[in-house]
Motif scaffolding. Structure first.
Motif, PDB file in Angstrom:
ATOM      1  N   ALA A  87      43.633 -89.446  -9.345  1.00 45.05           N
ATOM      2  CA  ALA A  87      43.716 -90.870  -9.403  1.00 45.05           C
ATOM      3  C   ALA A  87      44.855 -91.483 -10.437  1.00 45.05           C
ATOM      4  O   ALA A  87      45.341 -92.423 -10.329  1.00 45.05           O
ATOM      5  CB  ALA A  87      41.858 -91.759  -9.778  1.00 45.05           C
ATOM      6  N   LEU A  88      44.619 -91.179 -11.202  1.00 47.19           N
ATOM      7  CA  LEU A  88      45.685 -91.256 -13.133  1.00 47.19           C
ATOM      8  C   LEU A  88      46.587 -90.650 -12.193  1.00 47.19           C
ATOM      9  O   LEU A  88      47.853 -91.850 -12.772  1.00 47.19           O
ATOM     10  CB  LEU A  88      44.677 -90.831 -14.164  1.00 47.19           C
TER      11      LEU A  88
ATOM     12  N   LEU B 243      48.016 -90.769  -9.072  1.00 43.17           N
ATOM     13  CA  LEU B 243      48.738 -91.953  -8.387  1.00 43.17           C
ATOM     14  C   LEU B 243      49.303 -93.209  -8.704  1.00 43.17           C
ATOM     15  O   LEU B 243      49.871 -93.791  -8.671  1.00 43.17           O
ATOM     16  CB  LEU B 243      47.284 -92.201  -7.103  1.00 43.17           C
ATOM     17  N   ILE B 244      48.159 -94.055  -9.864  1.00 39.15           N
ATOM     18  CA  ILE B 244      49.023 -94.737 -10.971  1.00 39.15           C
ATOM     19  C   ILE B 244      49.523 -94.767 -11.659  1.00 39.15           C
ATOM     20  O   ILE B 244      50.979 -96.026 -11.764  1.00 39.15           O
ATOM     21  CB  ILE B 244      47.094 -95.058 -12.243  1.00 39.15           C
ATOM     22  N   ALA B 245      49.655 -93.555 -12.016  1.00 40.40           N
ATOM     23  CA  ALA B 245      50.993 -93.476 -13.123  1.00 40.40           C
ATOM     24  C   ALA B 245      52.935 -93.569 -11.196  1.00 40.40           C
ATOM     25  O   ALA B 245      53.263 -93.808 -11.947  1.00 40.40           O
ATOM     26  CB  ALA B 245      51.070 -91.442 -13.237  1.00 40.40           C
TER      27      ALA B 245
ATOM     28  N   LEU C  77      52.282 -95.500  -8.703  1.00 38.54           N
ATOM     29  CA  LEU C  77      52.234 -97.035  -8.638  1.00 38.54           C
ATOM     30  C   LEU C  77      53.511 -97.655  -9.996  1.00 38.54           C
ATOM     31  O   LEU C  77      54.352 -98.322  -9.367  1.00 38.54           O
ATOM     32  CB  LEU C  77      51.191 -97.911  -8.735  1.00 38.54           C
ATOM     33  N   SER C  78      53.132 -96.940 -11.195  1.00 40.64           N
ATOM     34  CA  SER C  78      53.554 -97.892 -12.555  1.00 40.64           C
ATOM     35  C   SER C  78      55.003 -97.169 -12.754  1.00 40.64           C
ATOM     36  O   SER C  78      55.776 -98.426 -12.306  1.00 40.64           O
ATOM     37  CB  SER C  78      53.090 -97.122 -13.583  1.00 40.64           C
TER      38      SER C  78
ATOM     39  N   CYS D 147      54.500 -86.550 -10.122  1.00 44.11           N
ATOM     40  CA  CYS D 147      53.226 -86.936 -10.577  1.00 44.11           C
ATOM     41  C   CYS D 147      52.225 -87.155  -8.706  1.00 44.11           C
ATOM     42  O   CYS D 147      51.565 -86.552  -8.474  1.00 44.11           O
ATOM     43  CB  CYS D 147      53.101 -88.632 -10.827  1.00 44.11           C
TER      44      CYS D 147
ATOM     45  N   ALA E 213      49.047 -85.026  -8.565  1.00 43.07           N
ATOM     46  CA  ALA E 213      47.791 -85.988  -7.852  1.00 43.07           C
ATOM     47  C   ALA E 213      47.008 -84.992  -6.638  1.00 43.07           C
ATOM     48  O   ALA E 213      45.576 -84.748  -6.723  1.00 43.07           O
ATOM     49  CB  ALA E 213      47.878 -86.784  -7.351  1.00 43.07           C
TER      50      ALA E 213
END
Length: 175
Positions: free
Chosen positions: A24-25, A27-29, A31-32, A57, A61
Motif C-alpha cells: 500500500a505504501l 501505491l501511495i508512492a 500516486l505521489s 514502485c 507493490a
C-alpha cells in the motif's frame, strides 16, 4: 510446543500483513510520483525518471501484495473444480498448493539470481534515471520469498491440519 507454534503463527501473520502495508505504501508512492510529475510539467520543469520510479514502485507493490492477497483469498483459485471434488478435495488442494509452492520457490530463486547478477554486472536501467537495476529488483526478491513462504505455510497447514489458512473464499462466497 504449542506456544512456539503460536509464536510462529503470529509472526507469519504479521509478516503477511506487513507485506500488504508495504504494498500500500508503494501505491501511495506511485500516486505521489504522478502528482509530482504533473506539478513539474505545470511549472515548466522536468522530473527525470519519474515514470521509471513509478514502474519500480508498481513492481514492488505487486510483489509485496502477493502474500497478503493470498491470505485474503484475492488470488484466483480453482474453486470450480474444488466445488465438485467431493472426497478428493483435500488431495486436489494439496496437489495445487504443492505445485504453487514449488513454483513460488522457483520464482524466488530466479528473482534472487537475477538481482545478484544485476548487482555483479553493475547493470543500470535504460531510462533517464540510470538506477542500478538490482535496487528495484530487491523488492521483487523479497516479495517472491514472502509469497513462497505463504504458499509453504498453507501447504503445511493443509497437510497437518486438513485446511489451508486462506481467510475468505471470494468465489465461494457468491454461491
Amino acid at each position: 510446543m504449542q506456544a512456539a507454534g503460536s509464536v510462529v503463527r503470529r509472526t507469519l501473520d504479521r509478516l503477511y500483513f506487513g507485506s500488504g502495508v508495504i504494498a500500500a505504501l508503494f501505491l501511495i508512492a506511485i500516486l505521489s510520483l504522478v502528482v509530482l510529475q504533473m506539478l513539474a510539467r505545470w511549472t515548466g520543469n522536468v522530473f527525470p525518471g519519474a515514470a521509471d520510479y513509478a514502474g519500480y514502485c508498481m513492481a514492488a507493490a505487486s510483489f509485496f501484495a502477493f502474500a497478503h492477497a493470498l491470505n485474503r483469498g484475492a488470488h484466483i483459485r480453482v474453486s470450480l473444480i474444488l466445488q465438485f471434488a467431493g472426497r478428493y478435495r483435500r488431495l486436489i488442494e494439496i496437489w495445487c498448493f504443492a505445485i504453487g509452492t514449488g513454483l513460488g520457490w522457483y520464482l524466488a530463486y530466479y528473482a534472487w539470481k537475477g538481482a545478484y547478477w544485476s548487482w555483479k554486472l553493475h547493470d543500470i536501467s535504460q531510462g533517464q534515471d540510470a538506477t542500478p537495476i538490482w535496487i528495484p529488483q530487491i523488492a521483487m526478491v523479497v516479495g517472491a520469498i514472502l509469497f513462497a513462504i505463504a504458499l509453504t505455510d498453507h501447504l503445511v497447514n493443509l497437510i497437518l491440519f486438513g485446511e489451508h489458512r486462506i481467510d475468505a473464499e471470494v468465489v465461494e462466497d457468491h454461491e
